[in-house]
Design a protein around this motif. Structure first.
Motif, mmCIF file in Angstrom:
data_model
loop_
_atom_site.group_PDB
_atom_site.id
_atom_site.type_symbol
_atom_site.label_atom_id
_atom_site.label_comp_id
_atom_site.label_asym_id
_atom_site.label_seq_id
_atom_site.Cartn_x
_atom_site.Cartn_y
_atom_site.Cartn_z
ATOM 1 N N PRO A 1 -7.559 -3.624 -3.851
ATOM 2 C CA PRO A 1 -8.534 -4.533 -4.624
ATOM 3 C C PRO A 1 -9.871 -4.070 -4.439
ATOM 4 O O PRO A 1 -10.742 -4.368 -5.402
ATOM 5 N N ILE A 2 -10.142 -3.382 -3.517
ATOM 6 C CA ILE A 2 -11.682 -3.075 -3.510
ATOM 7 C C ILE A 2 -11.557 -1.574 -3.457
ATOM 8 O O ILE A 2 -12.803 -0.764 -3.017
ATOM 9 N N GLY A 3 -10.730 -0.795 -3.880
ATOM 10 C CA GLY A 3 -10.819 0.658 -4.204
ATOM 11 C C GLY A 3 -10.008 1.166 -5.721
ATOM 12 O O GLY A 3 -9.402 1.891 -5.501
ATOM 13 N N SER A 4 -10.569 0.450 -6.650
ATOM 14 C CA SER A 4 -10.429 0.898 -7.805
ATOM 15 C C SER A 4 -8.801 0.708 -8.229
ATOM 16 O O SER A 4 -8.107 1.428 -9.340
ATOM 17 N N LEU A 5 -8.122 -0.336 -7.604
ATOM 18 C CA LEU A 5 -6.832 -0.653 -7.678
ATOM 19 C C LEU A 5 -5.778 0.493 -7.432
ATOM 20 O O LEU A 5 -4.826 0.692 -8.235
ATOM 21 N N ASN A 6 -6.141 1.433 -6.868
ATOM 22 C CA ASN A 6 -5.306 2.604 -6.377
ATOM 23 C C ASN A 6 -4.097 2.094 -5.783
ATOM 24 O O ASN A 6 -3.906 1.506 -4.794
ATOM 25 N N SER A 7 -2.754 2.785 -6.345
ATOM 26 C CA SER A 7 -1.695 2.607 -5.692
ATOM 27 C C SER A 7 -1.411 3.735 -4.727
ATOM 28 O O SER A 7 -2.241 4.664 -4.721
ATOM 29 N N ALA B 1 8.815 -3.047 -10.205
ATOM 30 C CA ALA B 1 7.865 -2.057 -10.979
ATOM 31 C C ALA B 1 7.963 -0.763 -10.488
ATOM 32 O O ALA B 1 8.039 -0.497 -9.307
ATOM 33 N N ASP B 2 8.312 0.050 -11.281
ATOM 34 C CA ASP B 2 8.282 1.413 -10.918
ATOM 35 C C ASP B 2 7.061 1.930 -10.648
ATOM 36 O O ASP B 2 5.967 1.871 -11.415
ATOM 37 N N ILE B 3 6.860 2.618 -9.458
ATOM 38 C CA ILE B 3 5.451 2.713 -9.086
ATOM 39 C C ILE B 3 4.566 3.785 -10.129
ATOM 40 O O ILE B 3 3.446 3.582 -10.027
ATOM 41 N N ARG B 4 5.397 4.463 -10.936
ATOM 42 C CA ARG B 4 4.483 5.428 -11.783
ATOM 43 C C ARG B 4 4.054 4.635 -12.896
ATOM 44 O O ARG B 4 3.188 5.268 -13.721
ATOM 45 N N SER B 5 4.606 3.272 -13.115
ATOM 46 C CA SER B 5 3.937 2.446 -14.266
ATOM 47 C C SER B 5 2.717 1.683 -13.821
ATOM 48 O O SER B 5 1.915 1.147 -14.688
ATOM 49 N N LEU B 6 2.470 1.940 -12.526
ATOM 50 C CA LEU B 6 1.005 1.111 -12.104
ATOM 51 C C LEU B 6 -0.125 1.718 -12.545
ATOM 52 O O LEU B 6 -0.242 3.011 -12.536
ATOM 53 N N LYS B 7 -1.116 0.892 -13.006
ATOM 54 C CA LYS B 7 -2.473 1.416 -13.532
ATOM 55 C C LYS B 7 -3.445 1.112 -12.323
ATOM 56 O O LYS B 7 -3.472 0.008 -12.123
ATOM 57 N N ASP B 8 -4.432 2.057 -12.537
ATOM 58 C CA ASP B 8 -5.628 1.875 -11.699
ATOM 59 C C ASP B 8 -6.801 0.821 -12.302
ATOM 60 O O ASP B 8 -6.582 0.306 -13.481
ATOM 61 N N GLY B 9 -8.003 0.662 -11.647
ATOM 62 C CA GLY B 9 -8.836 0.102 -12.258
ATOM 63 C C GLY B 9 -9.425 0.482 -13.514
ATOM 64 O O GLY B 9 -10.039 -0.210 -14.471
ATOM 65 N N GLU B 10 -9.165 1.915 -13.962
ATOM 66 C CA GLU B 10 -9.643 2.324 -15.154
ATOM 67 C C GLU B 10 -8.339 2.474 -16.356
ATOM 68 O O GLU B 10 -8.461 3.096 -17.144
ATOM 69 N N GLY B 11 -7.259 1.510 -15.762
ATOM 70 C CA GLY B 11 -6.259 1.638 -16.712
ATOM 71 C C GLY B 11 -5.170 2.859 -16.867
ATOM 72 O O GLY B 11 -4.769 3.141 -18.028
#
Length: 259
Positions: A163-169, A221-231
């Motif tokens: 949450p403090i790093g561009s929503l990176n997984s 959720a498939d980890i490949r489907s997750l989107k970062d803060g820039e979508g």
């Protein structure tokens, strides 16, 4: 001589020696084994802190002691918080510690996410063994917390987004840092990618290092489907990097499954 403005003690830290260091030391008794090292964070306002004292006191952009605004802006328009740090590693001047203090402040508010953030750090470093140890420990804790006060507050470490790093997984982090071994591990653990699309080397490494086995992905959720803060998905982020990921992109193994 300057002292920590928070605790008024000398700007040093006493480090205990481990057993090997004690054996190698000359003439010192085990009762007094250890050494004092520098622990001095000097902020731009001139106030000195121990690192932990600063972490404990920091919550805003101002100095916890004098209230001076500490945050400046880089030539690229990014915020920074510069200090002079003197510790066992030596002297570092104009060191930006804003991200470290921001993370520590966040963890004071949400201590339950500490393991998740450690997980992302291990992904960045490419430390498979540390990730496996963390996940196995997490599974043991989950079994103990199925009832009682801790029940129902599970955080999915594998799919945690910063949450403090561009929503990176973790997969985004692996892509950004070109950690191929971590990307394989996360696809094995948190995606529906068929096993026949794994390289034999990657599949053997995953199966031999994990006592957990591959979880059923149904309803997750498939980890490949997750989107970062820039979508952007990890696949889309890999496109911007290229290099080692070109073959992955051609194979389609990073492609999110159809919804």
């Amino acid at each position: 001589m300057a002292v920590c403005v928070a605790c008024s003690k000398s700007l040093t830290l006493h480090l205990e020696l481990d057993d090997e260091d004690e054996d190698a030391s000359m003439g010192g008794s085990s009762a007094n084994a250890g050494q004092d090292v520098d622990d001095d964070v000097q902020l731009q306002c001139g106030c000195h802190f121990h690192w932990q004292c600063l972490v404990d006191a920091y919550s805003m952009s101002e100095c916890p002691k004098c209230g001076t605004n500490l945050v400046s802006t880089t030539s690229f328009g990014e915020p920074e918080l510069l200090c002079t740090l003197k510790n066992e590693g030596g002297l570092q001047e104009n060191l930006d510690i804003l991200s470290l203090l921001t993370e520590e402040s966040y963890l004071k508010a949400y201590p339950e996410e500490r393991k998740c953030r450690a997980f992302l750090e291990f992904c960045e470093e490419g430390d498979v063994e540390a990730i496996v140890d963390l996940l196995e420990d997490e599974e043991d804790e989950d079994e103990e917390a199925t009832t009682g006060e801790g029940a129902g507050r599970h955080i999915d470490v594998l799919r945690y987004q910063d949450p403090i790093g561009s929503l990176n997984s973790g997969l985004h982090v692996a892509i950004l840092n070109e950690r191929v071994n971590i990307a394989w591990l996360l696809l094995y653990l948190a995606s529906s990618l068929p096993l026949d699309q794994f390289s034999q080397e990657a599949l053997h490494a995953a199966q031999s290092s994990l006592s957990l086995g591959r979880e059923d992905q149904t309803g997750k959720a498939d980890i490949r489907s997750l989107k970062d803060g820039e979508g952007m998905t990890a696949e889309e982020r890999a496109v911007t990097i290229g290099g080692v990921w070109n073959e992955w992109l051609q194979s389609g193994r990073l492609k999110p499954p159809n919804p």
